[in-house]
Each structure stands twice: as structure tokens, then as C-alpha cells.
Design an enzyme around this catalytic site. Sequence first.
Site, PDB file in Angstrom:
ATOM      1  N   GLU A  95       0.853  -1.173   0.044  1.00  0.00           N
ATOM      2  CA  GLU A  95      -0.169  -0.335   0.080  1.00  0.00           C
ATOM      3  C   GLU A  95       0.804   1.653   0.222  1.00  0.00           C
ATOM      4  O   GLU A  95       0.963   2.558  -0.086  1.00  0.00           O
ATOM      5  CB  GLU A  95      -1.128   0.181   0.869  1.00  0.00           C
ATOM      6  CG  GLU A  95      -2.286  -0.444   1.129  1.00  0.00           C
ATOM      7  CD  GLU A  95      -2.802  -1.788   0.751  1.00  0.00           C
ATOM      8  OE1 GLU A  95      -3.341  -2.760   1.247  1.00  0.00           O
ATOM      9  OE2 GLU A  95      -1.490  -2.762   1.936  1.00  0.00           O
ATOM     10  N   TYR A 116       3.582   1.762   2.100  1.00  0.00           N
ATOM     11  CA  TYR A 116       4.328   2.319   3.105  1.00  0.00           C
ATOM     12  C   TYR A 116       6.002   2.337   2.765  1.00  0.00           C
ATOM     13  O   TYR A 116       6.112   1.576   1.490  1.00  0.00           O
ATOM     14  CB  TYR A 116       3.870   1.966   4.198  1.00  0.00           C
ATOM     15  CG  TYR A 116       2.444   2.268   4.090  1.00  0.00           C
ATOM     16  CD1 TYR A 116       2.381   3.133   5.268  1.00  0.00           C
ATOM     17  CD2 TYR A 116       1.095   1.566   4.087  1.00  0.00           C
ATOM     18  CE1 TYR A 116       1.417   4.150   5.092  1.00  0.00           C
ATOM     19  CE2 TYR A 116       0.229   2.082   4.283  1.00  0.00           C
ATOM     20  CZ  TYR A 116      -0.291   3.428   5.149  1.00  0.00           C
ATOM     21  OH  TYR A 116      -1.561   3.798   5.043  1.00  0.00           O
ATOM     22  N   ARG A 162       2.858  -8.456   4.285  1.00  0.00           N
ATOM     23  CA  ARG A 162       1.985  -7.846   3.570  1.00  0.00           C
ATOM     24  C   ARG A 162       2.330  -7.437   2.210  1.00  0.00           C
ATOM     25  O   ARG A 162       3.114  -5.849   2.752  1.00  0.00           O
ATOM     26  CB  ARG A 162       0.721  -6.607   4.186  1.00  0.00           C
ATOM     27  CG  ARG A 162       0.142  -5.894   3.813  1.00  0.00           C
ATOM     28  CD  ARG A 162      -1.390  -7.018   3.691  1.00  0.00           C
ATOM     29  NE  ARG A 162      -2.170  -6.217   3.539  1.00  0.00           N
ATOM     30  CZ  ARG A 162      -3.511  -6.244   2.818  1.00  0.00           C
ATOM     31  NH1 ARG A 162      -3.899  -7.463   2.776  1.00  0.00           N
ATOM     32  NH2 ARG A 162      -4.580  -5.718   2.442  1.00  0.00           N
ATOM     33  N   HIS A 187      -1.712   3.977  -1.607  1.00  0.00           N
ATOM     34  CA  HIS A 187      -3.088   5.071  -2.018  1.00  0.00           C
ATOM     35  C   HIS A 187      -2.796   5.605  -2.526  1.00  0.00           C
ATOM     36  O   HIS A 187      -4.039   7.293  -3.122  1.00  0.00           O
ATOM     37  CB  HIS A 187      -3.055   5.917  -0.101  1.00  0.00           C
ATOM     38  CG  HIS A 187      -3.411   4.997   1.095  1.00  0.00           C
ATOM     39  ND1 HIS A 187      -3.957   3.936   1.000  1.00  0.00           N
ATOM     40  CD2 HIS A 187      -2.085   5.131   2.441  1.00  0.00           C
ATOM     41  CE1 HIS A 187      -4.142   3.197   1.993  1.00  0.00           C
ATOM     42  NE2 HIS A 187      -2.286   3.683   2.397  1.00  0.00           N
ATOM     43  N   GLN A 204     -17.139   5.578   4.542  1.00  0.00           N
ATOM     44  CA  GLN A 204     -17.727   6.683   4.625  1.00  0.00           C
ATOM     45  C   GLN A 204     -17.478   6.746   6.264  1.00  0.00           C
ATOM     46  O   GLN A 204     -16.855   7.836   6.483  1.00  0.00           O
ATOM     47  CB  GLN A 204     -19.185   6.902   4.654  1.00  0.00           C
ATOM     48  CG  GLN A 204     -19.702   7.445   3.229  1.00  0.00           C
ATOM     49  CD  GLN A 204     -21.213   7.532   3.224  1.00  0.00           C
ATOM     50  OE1 GLN A 204     -22.333   6.891   2.281  1.00  0.00           O
ATOM     51  NE2 GLN A 204     -21.500   8.363   3.188  1.00  0.00           N
TER      52      GLN A 204
END
Length: 723
Positions: free
Chosen positions: A187, A189, A236, A274, A367
Site C-alpha cells: 500500500e 508505505y 503484507r 493510496h 464513509q
Amino acid sequence: MSSVATAPVVPGSLRTVASPWTLGPLHLPNRVVMGSMHTGLEVHDDGGAGMAAFYRERAAGGAACIITGGIAVNDEARGGPDFAVFGVGGADERFRAAVQAVHDEGSTILAQLFHAGRYALAAGLVDRDGRPQRVVAPSALPWAAARGVVPTAMTADEVERTIEDFAEAARSARAIGFDGVEIMASEGYLINQFQSPLTNLRDDEWGGSPERRRRFTVAVVRAVRAAVPELAVTIRLSGADLMPGSSTDDDVDALVHDLLPLGLDGISVGIGWHESRTPTVQAAVPHGAWLAYAARIARVVRASAHPDVRVIASNRMTDLRDGEAVLQDGLLDAVALARPFLADPALVSRSVAGRFDLVNTCIGCNQACLDRSIVGQPVSCLVNPRAGREIAFPARPTTEPKRVDVVGGGPAGLAAAVDAARRGHTVTVWEATGRLGGQFDLAALVPGKEDYAATVRAARAELDQRGATIHLGRRATAADLADSDAVVVAAGVVPRAVDVPGADLPHVRSYEQALREGVPEGTVAIIGGGGIGVDTAAFLVESPDEERRAAEFGARWDLEVSDAVVGDVPQRLPAAARTLRPGHDVTVLRRSGKFGQGIGITSRWVAIGRLRDAGVHMVGGVQEYLRIEPGVLWIRDEHGEEQAVPADHVVVCAGQERALSDGHDATPWTGDEADGRPTDGLVPGLQDAGVPFAVVGGARDARSVDAVRATSEALEAVRRLAP
């Protein structure tokens, strides 16, 4: 890359998902892992009670192995102010409580070791010595959300220190009692940043070639494995960064080969950064879209000298029947689900029992979870407002059963009714229309939002199971409720009409009429470009068939989308009744503000992008809607000029108003201000009868209502009225 080939799943059968397996030293009863989610509970000053309660419910609900939210390996590794660091500010005590809670329920828990790298949002943060937090990365390259902060390129000494920090964090996890650790290398990082030529511009031993870019990941895994030889260690890993110019499939496969001899017990396959412009977790992403990447890595592992390393698939699975389809052929070992455990802590136990109808499905809205997480707000769930608030709203049965009446069967009303019924109250739901669901019932008709119907289905199934009474097609009166102990008024909203000449013509319809009945062939003008207008446009131009949309998604993003998952929520409006049209036949108009306003920040760009890709016209800055005539909508555009918008049909998406209204909006409200103002004769009648009540959601305020606020208010109200 080929997709996962699977045989059809026998409905109700979870033989593979429910079978035992091992993850290193861990013997696990089923193949469902609760994936890492950052909740903010990690830093609550409550001795770990909130985090323990959160994890306890998921462990009791059947999660075989739980991965914590990211735990920063040092001060500069924090992604923001709500990230914990072992040994700092009572973190060890909090995590010890969480570990004990999971173990008490017979499950296992791994600590995710985390370093944000250039993704750290460090404004205002200080380290344990009171100094401003540094943002560090392989190279001094910022990202868009960094608010102008340019990270400091790590020195060789700092790289070595960070590797040891990962190892030391693993030792801390062992001392606290964790069953293992997961190394976060996906992701976008820090570890992922070292792997990518986009973010690693170094020309030393830690960069400059694919082999050297992989060295940091290898060094971290080797150090962690040596630090905790008796624990489970997983990583991961990014199956694909989805960033043009980043690591290739061959680069990822080579990294897997480098890691396999180091003693890893498992590889969990993540997807995307992201900052990627490819959607990865939004509702518009087809179920199981990323399984092909996990399958590719699994084939690399199976063909290696270490074929027993476990491979765990993740992302965009919501139903354990999806997991069964994925695991049947034995290529993949387990599935990791994250947000579905927010929606329903008992996801596993209910599914294994064959009660799929009771599972409160994640709708992929983001949300209350991701949208809040990225701005440092407490994480919860739209369809399960207790999530993350288990201490404030415990699940224990009531000691004083009451008669609880809920007026309105939309998302807020159902949230109140289910919570009251679970705790042993006698519940009656009064729904004025002929069906439950309210705005969710409409949303489920929008392509990509079919899962919204599952929330309604699960609520109905649970209310039936618990003996609640449901009146459909019947509007409650004050006389009906005179003997009630507690009334939650959640009557919801209806479409707002527009005061435009010609609005009463037969070719003008509300968004509710458009979604329920379809729109005949011809050009369409949509008055209102907020979230409802965008959804209505998607309804008009996108196929209701998920397989077709999955193929289109793959073609749009140059991906091979797996077809291994199963669908469970059919579109109620038959495809034959849908009139799909080319995007250029649809015009969405908005006076001011952003198109899609009201859609969550992690989903809005996807929804708008889909319409632009389809060729939908989007006209902003409308000064005035002048008149509607057959075949045309006249507007005054942003320059003050009259313009004719082609409109064989006009759909009004101009907001909402309270469903209950008979002129009492101007009546002074003398009750509890938190409960809102009267909405129609029902509320004054309840006041006169002295019946305790609360008005929530759109019935309280339709102007700024969203489903997150509505369901949360409903939970709070029913707990206040019927503890």
C-alpha cells in the site's frame, strides 16, 4: 496473468473456508483472517478497554486470526497522531488487554509492524523527546497529501537503525503476548517505497537497481524472523502497486523468491498505493477484482523450494461464499477480510452456520471507516454504528425489557430496531411504504451498490428471528404509539420538488421514480449534481450486470479481473426494464459546489471518473433553471446566457426533505434539543401523550443528513430511551 479457476460453489457450503489449517506455529480452525484496520482505538487513554472490546467481538464471532492496525516501529514511523508505538504512552498496556481479550475467545492475534515513510502526516506531531516528528523516506520525494512536507532521505545509518527498529518491535510484540507479527510492505508505505523505482532514487546499497531496491525488505524480514524465531511471521506484500512506472510483476515475483528462504510463514497480498488513480476498495470495484494477483504470487510460491509458505488473498471480498470460491482449488490458503468485520463481527459464525441472510454485509461506502481514518477521526461503520464504540454501547441484554416502536424502516430505523431487538426489547417497526430499506432500497438499484440491499435483508432476517413486528404500508399515528415505552422517529426523507415552470410535465420525474421505474429512451437532463444526481446518472449509463461491469472495469484499467466470486444480491429492476444509454445522452447540472458532493472523499473521485469515462456531460455553475419544455430544459449558464439542454426526460435530484411534514417546521421545539424539532402531527401527539421519543436522521434534519449520521443517531437514541 490468468484469473482463478474454480468450480461452482454449492449454496450454503463452506467446507474449505471452515477447514483447519496452520500458519507457522499457529493451528487455526478456519481460513478467515481479519485483515489489518487502523481504528484510532490504539491510542485511546482507556487502558486498552475499547480495543479489547472491539477485538473480542470479532474473535468471538469466529475470526481465526486477527491482524492489528499498524503499530509504528518508531516515532517517525507513525502515519499520524492516532498511531501507537510500543513502549510509548501506555501502548503496551493497551495491546496487552487486547491480546488477552482475543485469547480469552480462543483466537489468535498478530501485531502489524508499520512504517509510514513519506505517507506520514506529521504536522503538529512531536516525538517522545518533544521534538517535531521527522518524515523520512528512501528519497526526498513528497506525495500529494503531504501538505508540502518533503521527507528527509534516510542515511545508510538510519536505514540500518530502522531495520533494527522492526526487529525490536517484534520483540516487544512477543513480550506483550502476540502470537506473531505481520510486516507491512504494501500500500505504498516505507518498505514498499524502498521497492519502487518511483520513490527510491538512491544509488547506494539500498537502491539503484531492482536487486538493491529489494534489499531493505529482505533485511527487515531477516531481522524480524531472527528476533522472534518461535512466533508466526507474515508479510503484507504489494501484488501490484497500480502506479505507472513502479515495480513490475517480474519485480514482485523476484522479491517473493528472495523472501521465501528467510522463514516466512505467510504472504498476505495487498494491492495499490493510496495515491494510485486506479480504484481498489470502493463499491464500484467488482467483488474479488484483485484475486488474480494473489493467485500469481501463489503460483510463484508453489513452484519454489518453499511451497508450504501460506498465501492469503484479500481486497473486495464481502461474503464467505466468495472465500469458498477462491480457496476451493487449493492454490490459495486463506482469505483476509477487513471492513466486513466492521459491518458484522459475527460474519464467520453466522456464515458457517449457513445463515448468510443474517450477515450484515459491508457495502464498500468507506464513509465511516477509510474516510475517517485518513483524517484521524474515530473509525466506525455506516451499517454497524456500534463498531469501534463497543464500550459505549455494550452488547449485553437489557435488564428492563420495554416496548420500543420505530417509525420508519430505512437505514436509521433498522439500526435502532435491530439494536433494541438484540438486547431483548419488544420491537415494532412502522413503515409507511410497502417495503423496508428507505434510501438503501433505492441505492441498491444503482450499479455497484447492489450490496446496500444486503443490509436491509440482514436487518429483516434478524428482526424476524427475534420476534419483532413489522408493519408495512402503514403510517404510525400517535394513538398507535400511546402505550409505547420508547419511540424512535426515523421516518427519513423524500425527494424535494423544484419550483421551475414545467416541473409538472409528464416527462419530469423524481430520482425515486427514475430508479424504481427506469427512464425511457431519449436524452436526459438531471437537475442536481450532488451524490444522488451522480448515482442517478450511473443508473442510466451503467449495466446492472456485475459480470459485464467487471469486464469493463478490467478493460478500463488494463487489468485481468477474477471471475471467481459469487453474487448474492440481484438487481430488483429486471435488466429488460432498464434502458441503458450512451453517456452523451445524459447531462448532469449543478448550481455550485463539487459534483458528487456528499459522496465520501475516498469514493467521490471514482464515481465522477466513471461518469466522465462514459461521456456524461457535466455542467456546473448554473445560475438558474428557467423552464422545462418538451424535449428541452432551459437554463441560465455560468456566463448569464440562456442555454437549451436536450431533455426528452428530466430527473430531479435537487435534494431531500423530511418524509413527515405538515407545516410544523416553524413550531418551536420545547423538548430535548438533541432529539430535533417536530416534523408532523405525530410528534406533537407523542408529546401530548407523554411518550418518550427521539427524532433522528433525515426526519430530524434533511438538509445535511447522510446515512452515517442517521444510523449513529438512531443507535444513540434507542440506547438513551431503552437502555
